[in-house]
Design a protein around this motif. Structure first.
Motif, short mmCIF file in Angstrom:
data_model
loop_
_atom_site.label_atom_id
_atom_site.label_comp_id
_atom_site.label_asym_id
_atom_site.label_seq_id
_atom_site.Cartn_x
_atom_site.Cartn_y
_atom_site.Cartn_z
N HIS A 119 33.14 29.02 37.66
CA HIS A 119 33.05 29.57 36.31
C HIS A 119 34.24 30.48 36.01
CE1 HIS A 119 29.07 27.87 36.21
NE2 HIS A 119 28.77 28.52 37.31
N ALA A 120 35.42 30.01 36.35
CA ALA A 120 36.63 30.84 36.26
C ALA A 120 36.90 31.33 34.85
CB ALA A 120 37.83 30.06 36.79
N VAL A 121 36.74 30.48 33.86
CA VAL A 121 37.05 30.87 32.47
C VAL A 121 36.02 31.89 31.99
CG1 VAL A 121 37.35 30.03 30.11
CG2 VAL A 121 38.17 28.66 32.04
N ARG A 122 34.75 31.62 32.22
CA ARG A 122 33.68 32.55 31.85
C ARG A 122 33.88 33.89 32.56
NH1 ARG A 122 28.06 30.28 33.48
NH2 ARG A 122 28.96 28.55 32.30
N ASP A 123 34.25 33.84 33.83
CA ASP A 123 34.44 35.08 34.60
C ASP A 123 35.60 35.90 34.06
OD1 ASP A 123 32.34 34.24 36.17
OD2 ASP A 123 33.59 33.59 37.85
N ALA A 124 36.68 35.23 33.65
CA ALA A 124 37.83 35.94 33.09
C ALA A 124 37.44 36.66 31.80
CB ALA A 124 38.98 34.97 32.83
N LEU A 125 36.68 35.99 30.94
CA LEU A 125 36.22 36.61 29.69
C LEU A 125 35.27 37.77 29.98
CD1 LEU A 125 35.67 33.43 27.50
CD2 LEU A 125 37.41 35.20 27.13
N ALA A 126 34.35 37.57 30.92
CA ALA A 126 33.38 38.61 31.27
C ALA A 126 34.07 39.85 31.84
CB ALA A 126 32.35 38.07 32.26
N ALA A 127 35.19 39.64 32.52
CA ALA A 127 35.92 40.76 33.13
C ALA A 127 36.80 41.49 32.11
CB ALA A 127 36.77 40.25 34.28
N GLY A 128 36.90 40.94 30.89
CA GLY A 128 37.76 41.55 29.89
C GLY A 128 39.24 41.36 30.18
N ALA A 129 39.57 40.30 30.93
CA ALA A 129 40.97 40.04 31.29
C ALA A 129 41.79 39.75 30.04
CB ALA A 129 41.05 38.85 32.25
N VAL A 130 43.04 40.23 30.02
CA VAL A 130 43.93 39.94 28.90
C VAL A 130 44.80 38.73 29.19
CG1 VAL A 130 43.96 42.30 28.05
CG2 VAL A 130 45.67 41.59 29.73
N GLN A 131 44.78 38.30 30.44
CA GLN A 131 45.45 37.05 30.80
C GLN A 131 44.75 36.41 31.98
OE1 GLN A 131 49.53 37.87 31.76
NE2 GLN A 131 49.05 39.33 33.37
N THR A 132 44.81 35.11 32.03
CA THR A 132 44.29 34.33 33.15
C THR A 132 45.37 33.30 33.46
OG1 THR A 132 42.44 33.04 33.99
CG2 THR A 132 42.86 32.89 31.62
N GLY A 133 45.01 32.05 33.70
CA GLY A 133 46.06 31.08 33.99
C GLY A 133 45.52 29.78 34.51
N ALA A 134 46.42 29.03 35.12
CA ALA A 134 46.09 27.75 35.75
C ALA A 134 46.86 27.67 37.05
CB ALA A 134 46.47 26.59 34.83
N SER A 135 46.26 27.05 38.05
CA SER A 135 46.88 26.94 39.38
C SER A 135 46.67 25.55 39.95
CB SER A 135 46.25 27.96 40.35
OG SER A 135 46.33 29.28 39.86
N ILE A 136 47.62 25.13 40.76
CA ILE A 136 47.47 23.93 41.59
C ILE A 136 47.59 24.40 43.03
CG2 ILE A 136 48.27 21.58 42.08
CD1 ILE A 136 47.58 21.94 39.12
N ILE A 137 46.60 24.06 43.85
CA ILE A 137 46.58 24.54 45.23
C ILE A 137 46.37 23.39 46.21
CG2 ILE A 137 45.67 26.79 44.53
CD1 ILE A 137 42.91 25.89 45.66
N VAL A 138 46.74 23.65 47.47
CA VAL A 138 46.36 22.77 48.57
C VAL A 138 44.93 23.16 48.95
CG1 VAL A 138 46.82 22.10 50.96
CG2 VAL A 138 48.73 22.59 49.42
N VAL A 139 44.05 22.17 49.10
CA VAL A 139 42.65 22.45 49.40
C VAL A 139 42.50 22.82 50.87
CG1 VAL A 139 40.32 21.47 49.45
CG2 VAL A 139 41.89 20.90 47.58
N ASP A 140 41.73 23.90 51.10
CA ASP A 140 41.32 24.23 52.46
C ASP A 140 39.80 24.37 52.44
OD1 ASP A 140 40.77 26.73 51.39
OD2 ASP A 140 42.34 27.78 52.51
N ASN A 141 39.22 25.00 53.46
CA ASN A 141 37.76 25.08 53.53
C ASN A 141 37.17 26.27 52.78
OD1 ASN A 141 37.10 22.69 55.01
ND2 ASN A 141 38.03 23.64 56.80
#
Length: 197
Positions: A119-141
């Motif tokens: 729920h990254a987008v919802r969590d960013a709004l709930a935290a009152g963040a003024v910026q968030t973003g997008a990421s591409i990562i290598v998957v780990d466990n």
């Protein structure tokens, strides 16, 4: 030519962007199969683009390990160079990660390590963040804890809803995914160097 299996859980908007990019004869990667953990709408893109598609419904298995073993068997039939989790909303079992790593990447709608999880987008709004973003990562466990390949900030606007912010993040997410695939295919991004593998 880099061969890719893309795994989804929903409509496959990032998948569509990657499929459209790969229609260009100059694009150095091809999607060889599309997989899902449920009867996802995005599987229809396989029909539209003439790409084989498969589903390994999580609910059909006794546990996550058994589901993961079947998912891995389906993926390995295609012998992909890269597996992309694109809106796949289920954690892969450790032995699936181990079998595919480090050639296993994920898109995430936040500027990691900020706002991991489903729920990254919802969590960013709930935290009152003024910026968030997008990421591409290598998957780990871990949960969105793998090495970051590329990321970009997205401003949170005062009148943003979860849907409006999600839509703006998706535009960036698609662009970053296509660029990451290009960089991997062209040898400009080394997944082994960027991973803990």
């Amino acid at each position: 030519m880099l061969s890719i299996v893309v795994l989804i859980s929903g409509g496959g908007s990032n998948l569509r962007a990657l499929l459209e990019a790969s229609e260009d004869a100059e694009f150095p990667a091809r999607i060889v199969a599309i997989g899902a953990d449920r009867d996802a709408d995005g599987l229809e893109l396989g029909v539209e683009f003439g790409i084989p598609a498969f589903s390994v419904p999580f609910a059909s298995f006794a546990d996550r390990a058994a589901w993961g073993d079947e998912l891995l068997a389906q993926i390995q039939q295609w012998q992909p160079d890269l597996v992309v989790l694109s809106g796949m909303m289920r954690l892969l079992p450790p032995r699936v990660v181990a079998a595919l790593s480090p050639n296993l990447i994920n898109t995430h709608p936040a500027y990691l390590p900020e706002f991991p999880g489903a729920h990254a987008v919802r969590d960013a709004l709930a935290a009152g963040a003024v910026q968030t973003g997008a990421s591409i990562i290598v998957v780990d466990n871990g949960v969105d804890e793998g090495p970051i390949l590329v990321q970009e900030r997205v401003a949170v606007l005062p009148d943003d809803t979860e849907a409006s912010l999600q839509n703006r993040i998706k535009i960036v997410e698609r662009r970053l995914l296509i660029q990451a695939v290009l960089d991997i295919a062209n040898g400009h991004m080394n997944l082994k160097e960027n991973s803990n593998a």
